[in-house]
Write a protein that holds these residues in place. Structure first.
Motif, PDB file in Angstrom:
ATOM      1  N   GLY A  24     -12.778 -20.320  19.880  1.00 30.64           N
ATOM      2  CA  GLY A  24     -11.972 -21.482  19.894  1.00 30.64           C
ATOM      3  C   GLY A  24     -11.673 -22.038  18.110  1.00 30.64           C
ATOM      4  O   GLY A  24     -11.932 -23.484  17.895  1.00 30.64           O
ATOM      5  N   VAL A  25     -11.228 -21.850  17.854  1.00 28.83           N
ATOM      6  CA  VAL A  25     -11.298 -20.790  16.209  1.00 28.83           C
ATOM      7  C   VAL A  25      -9.506 -20.856  16.109  1.00 28.83           C
ATOM      8  O   VAL A  25      -9.506 -20.249  16.763  1.00 28.83           O
ATOM      9  CB  VAL A  25     -11.928 -20.168  15.225  1.00 28.83           C
ATOM     10  CG1 VAL A  25     -11.136 -20.350  13.932  1.00 28.83           C
ATOM     11  CG2 VAL A  25     -13.290 -20.241  15.132  1.00 28.83           C
ATOM     12  N   ASN A  26      -9.333 -22.040  15.329  1.00 35.31           N
ATOM     13  CA  ASN A  26      -7.530 -21.817  15.172  1.00 35.31           C
ATOM     14  C   ASN A  26      -7.181 -20.970  14.123  1.00 35.31           C
ATOM     15  O   ASN A  26      -7.772 -21.018  12.396  1.00 35.31           O
ATOM     16  CB  ASN A  26      -7.580 -23.069  14.431  1.00 35.31           C
ATOM     17  CG  ASN A  26      -5.652 -23.307  13.632  1.00 35.31           C
ATOM     18  OD1 ASN A  26      -5.045 -22.187  14.596  1.00 35.31           O
ATOM     19  ND2 ASN A  26      -5.100 -24.660  13.600  1.00 35.31           N
ATOM     20  N   ALA A  27      -6.677 -19.569  14.136  1.00 37.03           N
ATOM     21  CA  ALA A  27      -6.107 -18.891  13.580  1.00 37.03           C
ATOM     22  C   ALA A  27      -4.639 -18.797  14.307  1.00 37.03           C
ATOM     23  O   ALA A  27      -4.116 -18.524  15.201  1.00 37.03           O
ATOM     24  CB  ALA A  27      -6.726 -17.421  14.126  1.00 37.03           C
ATOM     25  N   ARG A  28      -3.995 -18.731  12.579  1.00 37.89           N
ATOM     26  CA  ARG A  28      -2.577 -18.651  12.654  1.00 37.89           C
ATOM     27  C   ARG A  28      -1.911 -17.433  11.763  1.00 37.89           C
ATOM     28  O   ARG A  28      -2.224 -17.980  10.828  1.00 37.89           O
ATOM     29  CB  ARG A  28      -2.031 -20.150  13.259  1.00 37.89           C
ATOM     30  CG  ARG A  28      -1.618 -20.454  12.009  1.00 37.89           C
ATOM     31  CD  ARG A  28      -1.735 -22.177  12.932  1.00 37.89           C
ATOM     32  NE  ARG A  28      -1.872 -23.523  12.058  1.00 37.89           N
ATOM     33  CZ  ARG A  28      -0.853 -23.319  10.490  1.00 37.89           C
ATOM     34  NH1 ARG A  28       0.457 -23.083  11.062  1.00 37.89           N
ATOM     35  NH2 ARG A  28      -1.049 -24.743   9.881  1.00 37.89           N
ATOM     36  N   ASN A  29      -0.666 -17.241  11.685  1.00 37.03           N
ATOM     37  CA  ASN A  29      -0.257 -16.678  10.461  1.00 37.03           C
ATOM     38  C   ASN A  29       0.005 -17.931  10.194  1.00 37.03           C
ATOM     39  O   ASN A  29       1.507 -18.446  10.751  1.00 37.03           O
ATOM     40  CB  ASN A  29       1.014 -15.497  11.083  1.00 37.03           C
ATOM     41  CG  ASN A  29       0.163 -14.375  11.776  1.00 37.03           C
ATOM     42  OD1 ASN A  29      -0.597 -13.935  11.121  1.00 37.03           O
ATOM     43  ND2 ASN A  29       0.589 -14.193  12.934  1.00 37.03           N
ATOM     44  N   VAL A  30       0.681 -18.115   8.626  1.00 38.68           N
ATOM     45  CA  VAL A  30       1.066 -18.969   7.721  1.00 38.68           C
ATOM     46  C   VAL A  30       1.760 -18.083   6.494  1.00 38.68           C
ATOM     47  O   VAL A  30       1.091 -17.156   6.455  1.00 38.68           O
ATOM     48  CB  VAL A  30       0.613 -19.731   7.319  1.00 38.68           C
ATOM     49  CG1 VAL A  30      -0.034 -20.737   8.960  1.00 38.68           C
ATOM     50  CG2 VAL A  30      -0.788 -19.465   6.664  1.00 38.68           C
ATOM     51  N   THR A  31       2.985 -19.024   6.026  1.00 41.90           N
ATOM     52  CA  THR A  31       3.307 -18.059   4.722  1.00 41.90           C
ATOM     53  C   THR A  31       3.298 -19.679   3.341  1.00 41.90           C
ATOM     54  O   THR A  31       3.507 -20.660   3.628  1.00 41.90           O
ATOM     55  CB  THR A  31       5.047 -18.164   5.394  1.00 41.90           C
ATOM     56  OG1 THR A  31       5.206 -17.206   6.060  1.00 41.90           O
ATOM     57  CG2 THR A  31       5.580 -17.623   3.412  1.00 41.90           C
ATOM     58  N   VAL A  32       2.992 -18.852   2.595  1.00 43.86           N
ATOM     59  CA  VAL A  32       2.242 -19.876   1.186  1.00 43.86           C
ATOM     60  C   VAL A  32       2.858 -18.750   0.182  1.00 43.86           C
ATOM     61  O   VAL A  32       2.657 -18.048  -0.375  1.00 43.86           O
ATOM     62  CB  VAL A  32       1.118 -19.708   1.585  1.00 43.86           C
ATOM     63  CG1 VAL A  32       0.847 -20.802   0.142  1.00 43.86           C
ATOM     64  CG2 VAL A  32       0.752 -20.641   2.550  1.00 43.86           C
ATOM     65  N   GLU A  33       3.657 -20.305  -0.283  1.00 41.87           N
ATOM     66  CA  GLU A  33       4.406 -19.258  -1.448  1.00 41.87           C
ATOM     67  C   GLU A  33       5.140 -17.822  -1.288  1.00 41.87           C
ATOM     68  O   GLU A  33       4.744 -17.310  -2.549  1.00 41.87           O
ATOM     69  CB  GLU A  33       3.698 -19.328  -2.892  1.00 41.87           C
ATOM     70  CG  GLU A  33       3.319 -20.943  -3.549  1.00 41.87           C
ATOM     71  CD  GLU A  33       2.234 -20.484  -4.327  1.00 41.87           C
ATOM     72  OE1 GLU A  33       1.662 -19.810  -5.101  1.00 41.87           O
ATOM     73  OE2 GLU A  33       1.933 -22.353  -4.622  1.00 41.87           O
ATOM     74  N   GLY A  34       5.812 -17.504  -0.507  1.00 40.92           N
ATOM     75  CA  GLY A  34       6.280 -16.335  -0.399  1.00 40.92           C
ATOM     76  C   GLY A  34       5.164 -15.566   0.436  1.00 40.92           C
ATOM     77  O   GLY A  34       5.912 -14.333   1.031  1.00 40.92           O
TER      78      GLY A  34
ATOM     79  N   ASP B 281      -4.721 -11.900   3.109  1.00 35.94           N
ATOM     80  CA  ASP B 281      -3.518 -11.850   2.938  1.00 35.94           C
ATOM     81  C   ASP B 281      -3.460 -10.606   3.561  1.00 35.94           C
ATOM     82  O   ASP B 281      -3.681  -9.286   3.034  1.00 35.94           O
ATOM     83  CB  ASP B 281      -3.759 -12.016   1.497  1.00 35.94           C
ATOM     84  CG  ASP B 281      -2.207 -11.164  -0.047  1.00 35.94           C
ATOM     85  OD1 ASP B 281      -1.298 -10.371   0.923  1.00 35.94           O
ATOM     86  OD2 ASP B 281      -2.048 -11.553  -1.175  1.00 35.94           O
ATOM     87  N   LYS B 282      -2.351 -10.401   4.239  1.00 37.95           N
ATOM     88  CA  LYS B 282      -1.929  -9.556   4.968  1.00 37.95           C
ATOM     89  C   LYS B 282      -1.078  -8.794   4.241  1.00 37.95           C
ATOM     90  O   LYS B 282      -1.908  -7.851   4.799  1.00 37.95           O
ATOM     91  CB  LYS B 282      -0.650 -10.134   6.585  1.00 37.95           C
ATOM     92  CG  LYS B 282      -1.626 -11.192   7.248  1.00 37.95           C
ATOM     93  CD  LYS B 282      -0.520 -11.305   8.206  1.00 37.95           C
ATOM     94  CE  LYS B 282       0.241 -10.263   9.308  1.00 37.95           C
ATOM     95  NZ  LYS B 282       0.300 -10.570  10.574  1.00 37.95           N
ATOM     96  N   ALA B 283      -0.373  -8.956   3.250  1.00 37.69           N
ATOM     97  CA  ALA B 283      -0.033  -7.706   2.604  1.00 37.69           C
ATOM     98  C   ALA B 283      -0.970  -6.817   1.515  1.00 37.69           C
ATOM     99  O   ALA B 283      -0.632  -5.410   1.519  1.00 37.69           O
ATOM    100  CB  ALA B 283       1.324  -8.243   1.164  1.00 37.69           C
ATOM    101  N   VAL B 284      -1.846  -7.735   0.910  1.00 37.76           N
ATOM    102  CA  VAL B 284      -3.043  -6.961   0.762  1.00 37.76           C
ATOM    103  C   VAL B 284      -3.384  -5.928   1.091  1.00 37.76           C
ATOM    104  O   VAL B 284      -4.224  -4.540   1.127  1.00 37.76           O
ATOM    105  CB  VAL B 284      -3.678  -7.617  -0.528  1.00 37.76           C
ATOM    106  CG1 VAL B 284      -4.577  -6.773  -1.096  1.00 37.76           C
ATOM    107  CG2 VAL B 284      -3.273  -7.721  -1.208  1.00 37.76           C
ATOM    108  N   LEU B 285      -3.751  -6.682   2.763  1.00 34.49           N
ATOM    109  CA  LEU B 285      -5.471  -5.930   3.292  1.00 34.49           C
ATOM    110  C   LEU B 285      -4.197  -5.186   4.139  1.00 34.49           C
ATOM    111  O   LEU B 285      -5.049  -3.553   4.542  1.00 34.49           O
ATOM    112  CB  LEU B 285      -5.762  -6.761   4.479  1.00 34.49           C
ATOM    113  CG  LEU B 285      -6.484  -7.581   3.473  1.00 34.49           C
ATOM    114  CD1 LEU B 285      -7.488  -9.094   5.204  1.00 34.49           C
ATOM    115  CD2 LEU B 285      -7.806  -7.111   3.079  1.00 34.49           C
TER     116      LEU B 285
END
Length: 315
Positions: free
Chosen positions: A79-89, A46-50
Motif C-alpha cells: 500500500g505504499v506509493n513507489a514510483r520512478n522520478v527524475t530530479v535534476e537529471g 539513487d538508481k544510478a549509484v545503486l
C-alpha cells in the motif's frame, strides 16, 4: 510508525547503506488547529549509484531491471506509493507514504515512540531511529551487512508544522515560518524532539508527564477465595477481588497451575475490580496474577507489576 514505520523502511535504508554508504529519510508532520494532522514519509534511492554497486556484485542489466521492478512491486503490495522520478537529471525510485492523523489520536497514529505526547500546542517524542528501521534479520545477506555499517552517515530529518508560532524547541525554527521546526535524528541513536507553542510549557514538564503516563500502580489483592463446592459438583471456582487503580482502564487476571505462568488455565480481562473464575479442578493449587492496564499519552497499553497470590480450590 504504525503505518509509516514499516518493514519497507528497513529495506530501503539497508539497501542505501550497503551500496551507497549514505541515505536520507524525511518525515513531514503537519498538525492542524482542530487536532487532526498528516504525516508523510519520503525516501529516494539513487538508481544510478545503486546500479553501479550492484553490478560490482555481479548483477547484469537484465537482473537489475528485474530487481527494480520487483522492489517497486513489493512496496506497492504493502500500500505504499513507489514510483520512478527524475530530479535534476537523476533517476530515483521514490518511496512515499502519506498518513492521516485523527483528532485526539495524533501520537498514537504517528506511532514514532511509546514515549510521545503530541497535541495542537506541543510536539514531543523520544525517537530511536534504529528501532524505527525494525528487525532487519529477515532481509538476508543485506540485513547482516547492515549491522557493520556506520549508521551515523544516515540522516533522518523530521519537519513539524504547528498551528501557531513555536516559542520553545530543541530543534531549528524556520526563519521563513515560525510555525515550522526541523530536527535531525541520527540513525542508530536515540533523540528527543520537542517543540511547543505554549509559553508555560517546558521540556522538563512534558518529560515528567510522559514518564507518569508510562507508569501504573500495582493492584492490591483484597481477597482471593476458594469458593465452596456443592455436593456432586464436577468443578470448583475462585473469587478474586482487588483495589481499584487510578488511571487503569482494565485489569487482566491470569490463572495457572505453574508459578511461572507458563500455561494459563484461564485469562480474563475486565473493567471491574473483582472476578470469579469457574470450571477449575477441585482440590488443586492455582496461581493467581492480576495486572492493571492503562493507555499512555501515545495510546499504547501500559502494564503494572503483577499482584500474585496462591490458592487451593475446595474438594
Amino acid at each position: 510508525m504504525k503505518n509509516i514505520k514499516m518493514k519497507l523502511m528497513a529495506l530501503i535504508v539497508v539497501v542505501a547503506m550497503v551500496f551507497s554508504g549514505c541515505a536520507s529519510i524525511n518525515l513531514d508532520v503537519v498538525i492542524n488547529s482542530d487536532g487532526s494532522g498528516k504525516a508523510q514519509m519520503t525516501m529516494r534511492l539513487d538508481k544510478a549509484v545503486l546500479n553501479t554497486e550492484l553490478k560490482k556484485q555481479g548483477m547484469t542489466d537484465a537482473m537489475l531491471s528485474a530487481y527494480w521492478k520487483e522492489l517497486e512491486q513489493t512496496y506497492k503490495e504493502t500500500g505504499v506509493n513507489a514510483r520512478n522520478v527524475t530530479v535534476e537529471g537523476k533517476e530515483y525510485l521514490q518511496i512515499q507514504q502519506i498518513q492521516k492523523l485523527r483528532k485526539g489520536k495524533l501520537a498514537s497514529d504517528l506511532g514514532i515512540s511509546d514515549n510521545s505526547y503530541v497535541t495542537t500546542d506541543t510536539f514531543y517524542t523520544e525517537i530511536d531511529t534504529k528501532e524505527l528501521m525494525g528487525d532487519t534479520g529477515d532481509l538476508g545477506e543485506m540485513g547482516a551487512m547492515a549491522s557493520s555499517i556506520d549508521m551515523s552517515k544516515i540522516t533522518f530529518e523530521v519537519s513539524v508544522v504547528m498551528p501557531n508560532d513555536i516559542v520553545k524547541t530543541n530543534g531549528t525554527i524556520s526563519e521563513a515560518d515560525k510555525k515550522t521546526v526541523k530536527f535531525n535524528a541520527p540513525m542508530g541513536k536515540k533523540s528527543v524532539l520537542f517543540a511547543t507553542t505554549g509559553g508555560n510549557v517546558t521540556l522538563e514538564s512534558i518529560q515528567k508527564k510522559v514518564k507518569a503516563s508510562n507508569t501504573v500502580a500495582k493492584p492490591k489483592l483484597k481477597k482471593v477465595k476458594a469458593n465452596k463446592v456443592k455436593k456432586n459438583a464436577k468443578s470448583a471456582s475462585i473469587t478474586v477481588k482487588w483495589s481499584k487503580v487510578k488511571g487503569a482502564k482494565r485489569y487482566e487476571v491470569n490463572v495457572a497451575t505453574s508459578k511461572k505462568f507458563i500455561k494459563s488455565v484461564s485469562f480474563k480481562s475486565t473493567k471491574k475490580n473483582s472476578i470469579t473464575i469457574k470450571k477449575l479442578k477441585k482440590n488443586k493449587k492455582y496461581y493467581i496474577q492480576v495486572v492493571a492496564v492503562k493507555k499512555n499519552l501515545a495510546g499504547t497499553d501500559v502494564y503494572s507489576k503483577p499482584a500474585k497470590k496462591t490458592v487451593k480450590t475446595k474438594k
